[in-house]
Design an enzyme around this catalytic site. Sequence first.
Site, PDB file in Angstrom:
ATOM      1  N   ASP A 127       0.823  -1.222   0.000  1.00 44.14           N
ATOM      2  CA  ASP A 127       0.000   0.000   0.000  1.00 44.14           C
ATOM      3  C   ASP A 127       0.855   1.270   0.000  1.00 44.14           C
ATOM      4  OD1 ASP A 127      -2.353   1.442   0.005  1.00 44.14           O
ATOM      5  OD2 ASP A 127      -2.650   1.302   2.179  1.00 44.14           O
ATOM      6  N   GLY A 166      -0.068   5.350  -4.444  1.00 42.12           N
ATOM      7  CA  GLY A 166      -0.699   6.604  -4.885  1.00 42.12           C
ATOM      8  C   GLY A 166      -0.100   7.803  -4.166  1.00 42.12           C
ATOM      9  N   GLU A 226     -12.344  -4.684  -3.870  1.00 47.58           N
ATOM     10  CA  GLU A 226     -12.852  -3.309  -3.715  1.00 47.58           C
ATOM     11  C   GLU A 226     -12.125  -2.317  -4.630  1.00 47.58           C
ATOM     12  OE1 GLU A 226     -12.160  -5.326  -0.958  1.00 47.58           O
ATOM     13  OE2 GLU A 226     -14.303  -5.758  -0.849  1.00 47.58           O
ATOM     14  N   ASN A 227     -10.952  -2.716  -5.138  1.00 45.29           N
ATOM     15  CA  ASN A 227     -10.170  -1.778  -5.955  1.00 45.29           C
ATOM     16  C   ASN A 227     -10.815  -1.467  -7.318  1.00 45.29           C
ATOM     17  OD1 ASN A 227      -6.997  -2.961  -4.648  1.00 45.29           O
ATOM     18  ND2 ASN A 227      -8.103  -1.097  -4.110  1.00 45.29           N
ATOM     19  N   ARG A 245     -11.993   2.158  -8.187  1.00 44.88           N
ATOM     20  CA  ARG A 245     -11.093   3.245  -8.592  1.00 44.88           C
ATOM     21  C   ARG A 245     -11.404   3.714 -10.015  1.00 44.88           C
ATOM     22  NH1 ARG A 245      -5.377   2.340  -5.622  1.00 44.88           N
ATOM     23  NH2 ARG A 245      -6.275   1.778  -3.612  1.00 44.88           N
ATOM     24  N   ARG A 272       2.163  -4.289   6.702  1.00 42.64           N
ATOM     25  CA  ARG A 272       1.443  -3.263   5.955  1.00 42.64           C
ATOM     26  C   ARG A 272       2.199  -1.940   6.008  1.00 42.64           C
ATOM     27  NH1 ARG A 272      -4.859  -2.090   4.803  1.00 42.64           N
ATOM     28  NH2 ARG A 272      -4.463  -0.465   3.253  1.00 42.64           N
TER      29      ARG A 272
HETATM   30  C1  IPE Z   1      -5.433  -2.645   0.065  1.00 45.49           C
HETATM   31  O1  IPE Z   1      -5.097  -1.328  -0.169  1.00 45.49           O
HETATM   32  C2  IPE Z   1      -5.431  -3.423  -1.208  1.00 45.49           C
HETATM   33  C3  IPE Z   1      -4.135  -3.641  -1.814  1.00 45.49           C
HETATM   34  C4  IPE Z   1      -2.981  -3.249  -1.355  1.00 45.49           C
HETATM   35  C5  IPE Z   1      -4.142  -4.377  -3.030  1.00 45.49           C
HETATM   36  P1  IPE Z   1      -6.206  -0.201  -0.356  1.00 45.49           P
HETATM   37  O2  IPE Z   1      -5.481   1.072  -0.556  1.00 45.49           O
HETATM   38  O3  IPE Z   1      -7.154  -0.601  -1.406  1.00 45.49           O
HETATM   39  O4  IPE Z   1      -6.948  -0.226   1.046  1.00 45.49           O
HETATM   40  P2  IPE Z   1      -7.867   0.848   1.751  1.00 45.49           P
HETATM   41  O5  IPE Z   1      -8.895   1.269   0.743  1.00 45.49           O
HETATM   42  O6  IPE Z   1      -6.991   1.999   2.142  1.00 45.49           O
HETATM   43  O7  IPE Z   1      -8.425   0.150   2.931  1.00 45.49           O
HETATM   44  C1  IPE Z   2      -1.631   0.187  -3.289  1.00 45.32           C
HETATM   45  O1  IPE Z   2      -1.400   1.543  -3.340  1.00 45.32           O
HETATM   46  C2  IPE Z   2      -1.920  -0.432  -4.630  1.00 45.32           C
HETATM   47  C3  IPE Z   2      -3.295  -0.919  -4.780  1.00 45.32           C
HETATM   48  C4  IPE Z   2      -4.217  -0.852  -3.887  1.00 45.32           C
HETATM   49  C5  IPE Z   2      -3.634  -1.528  -6.034  1.00 45.32           C
HETATM   50  P1  IPE Z   2      -2.577   2.612  -3.331  1.00 45.32           P
HETATM   51  O2  IPE Z   2      -2.935   2.899  -4.753  1.00 45.32           O
HETATM   52  O3  IPE Z   2      -3.694   2.162  -2.483  1.00 45.32           O
HETATM   53  O4  IPE Z   2      -1.835   3.849  -2.699  1.00 45.32           O
HETATM   54  P2  IPE Z   2      -2.478   4.926  -1.740  1.00 45.32           P
HETATM   55  O5  IPE Z   2      -3.038   4.195  -0.576  1.00 45.32           O
HETATM   56  O6  IPE Z   2      -3.529   5.633  -2.523  1.00 45.32           O
HETATM   57  O7  IPE Z   2      -1.333   5.803  -1.378  1.00 45.32           O
HETATM   58 MG    MG Z   3      -4.105   2.471  -0.509  1.00 44.19          MG
END
Ligand code: IPE
Ligand code: IPE
Ligand code: MG
Length: 238
Positions: free
Chosen positions: A15, A18, A62-63, A66, A186
């Site tokens: 995580d 982004g 849940e992704n 996006r 994490r």
């Molecule tokens: C968890 O991260 C899923 C993955 C790392 C693939 P998210 O960024 O989606 O989790 P939340 O939304 O912050 O709980």
């Molecule tokens: C984890 O990074 C990758 C996936 C969940 C696919 P994020 O994209 O959730 O990064 P943040 O949490 O927005 O920084």
């Molecule tokens: Mg994230």
Amino acid sequence: MEERKVPEHIGIIMDGNGRWAKKRGLPRSEGHKAGANVFRRICDYADEIGIKYITFYAFSTENWRRPPDEVAALMDLFRDYLHEAEERREENKEKGMRIHFIGHREGVPQDITELFDTTEEESRDAGRIDVNIAINYGGRLEITDAVKAIARKVKSGELDPEDITEDDISANIYTAGQPDPDLIIRPSGEYRLSNFLLWQSAYSEFWTTDILWPDFTTDDFDRAIDDYNSRARRFGAV
Ligand code: IPE
Ligand code: IPE
Ligand code: MG
């Protein structure tokens, strides 16, 4: 000094991609690209230090919420990795990496699930480290799928509901036959599971850090393992 125990199974919630990109004024997809390289590095390192099982959370059920361009960029990264795995078939075999894709296949583009199958098939005989990559993975969906499989056995008369045990659930989840994770890591300063390995994590040790996944290094991985070594795992006993 007492010898360091290496956990048998480590789970990693990758995580913070982004936020890493945002800090640099880059598009989120650049963060995912940087994160994918860290995944490769940590995967090799886990093998080097003798980890037997490692599970990377790459894309949750849940992704899909996006923006479509971000989802498409992630799918492209999965394609790149899968093509690369095909090209490096021999090298991976030498490394002894057995790759599994865990998650719900339905909903993932078909060209990708076909590559899941070939990558799994080609690495089947490797046996030094089992690498699970969780894509379209959700712990609740995994348990729901297991319940359906068990219900089918009950319906066909193969299984009496009174005889259902925890082992039956364990045998019907995506990680069937593998040990539960000893340690879940994490990064990015979040303190939640986000639907990761719900059944398997009942007694996992949890380790978090503020470091964002694209900045995560093998030293951080070692720190997590060192910290794990100081934990007293009681499993409800004294
Ligand atoms: C968890 O991260 C899923 C993955 C790392 C693939 P998210 O960024 O989606 O989790 P939340 O939304 O912050 O709980
Ligand atoms: C984890 O990074 C990758 C996936 C969940 C696919 P994020 O994209 O959730 O990064 P943040 O949490 O927005 O920084
Ligand atoms: Mg994230």
